[in-house]
Design a protein around this motif. Structure first.
Motif, PDB file in Angstrom:
ATOM      1  N   GLY A 195       0.871  -1.252   0.096  1.00  0.00           N
ATOM      2  CA  GLY A 195       0.011  -0.238  -0.076  1.00  0.00           C
ATOM      3  C   GLY A 195       0.715   1.311  -0.239  1.00  0.00           C
ATOM      4  N   MET A 196       1.822   1.142   0.753  1.00  0.00           N
ATOM      5  CA  MET A 196       2.858   2.605   0.760  1.00  0.00           C
ATOM      6  C   MET A 196       3.430   2.688  -0.680  1.00  0.00           C
ATOM      7  SD  MET A 196       2.444   4.025   3.552  1.00  0.00           S
ATOM      8  CE  MET A 196       3.805   5.167   3.290  1.00  0.00           C
ATOM      9  N   ILE A 197       4.117   1.605  -1.347  1.00  0.00           N
ATOM     10  CA  ILE A 197       4.343   1.668  -2.586  1.00  0.00           C
ATOM     11  C   ILE A 197       3.237   2.088  -3.580  1.00  0.00           C
ATOM     12  CG2 ILE A 197       5.494   0.503  -4.604  1.00  0.00           C
ATOM     13  CD1 ILE A 197       7.126  -1.035  -2.583  1.00  0.00           C
ATOM     14  N   ALA A 198       2.106   1.615  -3.364  1.00  0.00           N
ATOM     15  CA  ALA A 198       1.175   2.026  -4.554  1.00  0.00           C
ATOM     16  C   ALA A 198       0.643   3.553  -4.213  1.00  0.00           C
ATOM     17  CB  ALA A 198      -0.146   1.112  -4.091  1.00  0.00           C
ATOM     18  N   ALA A 199       1.017   3.888  -3.136  1.00  0.00           N
ATOM     19  CA  ALA A 199       0.391   5.520  -2.865  1.00  0.00           C
ATOM     20  C   ALA A 199       1.568   6.503  -3.601  1.00  0.00           C
ATOM     21  CB  ALA A 199       0.394   5.816  -1.280  1.00  0.00           C
ATOM     22  N   MET A 200       2.602   5.848  -3.745  1.00  0.00           N
ATOM     23  CA  MET A 200       3.899   6.751  -4.275  1.00  0.00           C
ATOM     24  C   MET A 200       4.443   6.456  -5.529  1.00  0.00           C
ATOM     25  SD  MET A 200       6.318   6.749  -1.105  1.00  0.00           S
ATOM     26  CE  MET A 200       6.130   5.364  -0.243  1.00  0.00           C
ATOM     27  N   THR A 201       3.396   5.652  -6.414  1.00  0.00           N
ATOM     28  CA  THR A 201       4.114   5.209  -7.854  1.00  0.00           C
ATOM     29  C   THR A 201       2.772   5.194  -8.654  1.00  0.00           C
ATOM     30  OG1 THR A 201       5.229   3.592  -9.236  1.00  0.00           O
ATOM     31  CG2 THR A 201       3.821   2.529  -7.563  1.00  0.00           C
ATOM     32  N   PRO A 202       3.226   5.353  -9.917  1.00  0.00           N
ATOM     33  CA  PRO A 202       1.817   5.365 -10.988  1.00  0.00           C
ATOM     34  C   PRO A 202       1.770   4.036 -11.414  1.00  0.00           C
ATOM     35  CG  PRO A 202       3.762   6.499 -11.861  1.00  0.00           C
ATOM     36  CD  PRO A 202       4.044   6.126 -10.408  1.00  0.00           C
ATOM     37  N   LEU A 203       2.786   3.148 -11.146  1.00  0.00           N
ATOM     38  CA  LEU A 203       2.777   1.884 -11.700  1.00  0.00           C
ATOM     39  C   LEU A 203       1.736   0.929 -11.065  1.00  0.00           C
ATOM     40  CD1 LEU A 203       6.636   1.243 -11.714  1.00  0.00           C
ATOM     41  CD2 LEU A 203       5.082   1.667 -13.462  1.00  0.00           C
ATOM     42  N   PRO A 204       1.169  -0.378 -11.669  1.00  0.00           N
ATOM     43  CA  PRO A 204       0.374  -1.102 -10.784  1.00  0.00           C
ATOM     44  C   PRO A 204       1.098  -2.026  -9.920  1.00  0.00           C
ATOM     45  CG  PRO A 204       0.845  -1.867 -13.274  1.00  0.00           C
ATOM     46  CD  PRO A 204       1.627  -0.663 -12.955  1.00  0.00           C
TER      47      PRO A 204
END
Length: 163
Positions: free
Chosen positions: A77-86
């Motif tokens: 979730g933290m990565i998803a919050a900071m990247t436009p990638l799936p």
């Protein structure tokens, strides 16, 4: 700090102890000829490394991120919050709740922060690798052909009759 690895698919995990589970994500990627890299990127123990990874992965050639974590499992979730990638999240089984805590941590994302959450454990990791390949096959006709052939071989390996 060591140089973070980046590839079309980058598999990250919260700790080295997650590797036996996350290694399963490499199987379909290897079978299908999809380049991948792996790294330990902890949301709690190496937060600056996680931020660096998440904010630069799209600039460095990564197209899909597979993130596995156990327990509080904040990494996907933290990565998803900071990247436009799936981001594909893999809940790693934990000591205390056999992975249900990990699953709930990953699947309960707030509106606007998407993580494609898989099953707990090795089958979830395997399916994460497969899903990453399927995503990439949308714009890679050769990979799509290999994926179709892989599916046909998988089906052919299932016996029709019970012995």
């Amino acid at each position: 700090m060591n140089q973070l690895p980046f590839e079309k698919v980058t598999i990250v995990m919260g700790s080295q102890s997650d590797w036996p589970t996350m290694e399963m994500a490499t199987k379909p990627l290897t079978d299908l000829g999809v380049p991948f890299a792996t790294a330990v990127v902890s949301a709690h123990r190496t937060p600056q490394r996680m931020v660096e990874f998440a904010t630069t992965a799209h600039e460095r050639g990564t197209q899909v991120i597979i993130a596995g974590a156990g327990g509080s499992a904040h990494l996907p979730g933290m990565i998803a919050a900071m990247t436009p990638l799936p981001v594909i999240g893999v809940p790693v089984a934990s000591k205390f709740m056999t992975g249900m805590d990990s699953l709930l941590s990953i699947v309960q994302m707030p509106k606007g922060v998407a993580v494609a959450t898989q099953a707990v454990g090795a089958s979830g990791a395997f399916n994460a690798g497969l899903m990453a390949a399927q995503m990439l096959s949308l714009t890679d006709p050769e990979l799509q052909k290999r994926l179709i052939q892989w599916r046909e071989q998988q089906s052919a390996g299932v016996p029709f009759e019970v012995e």
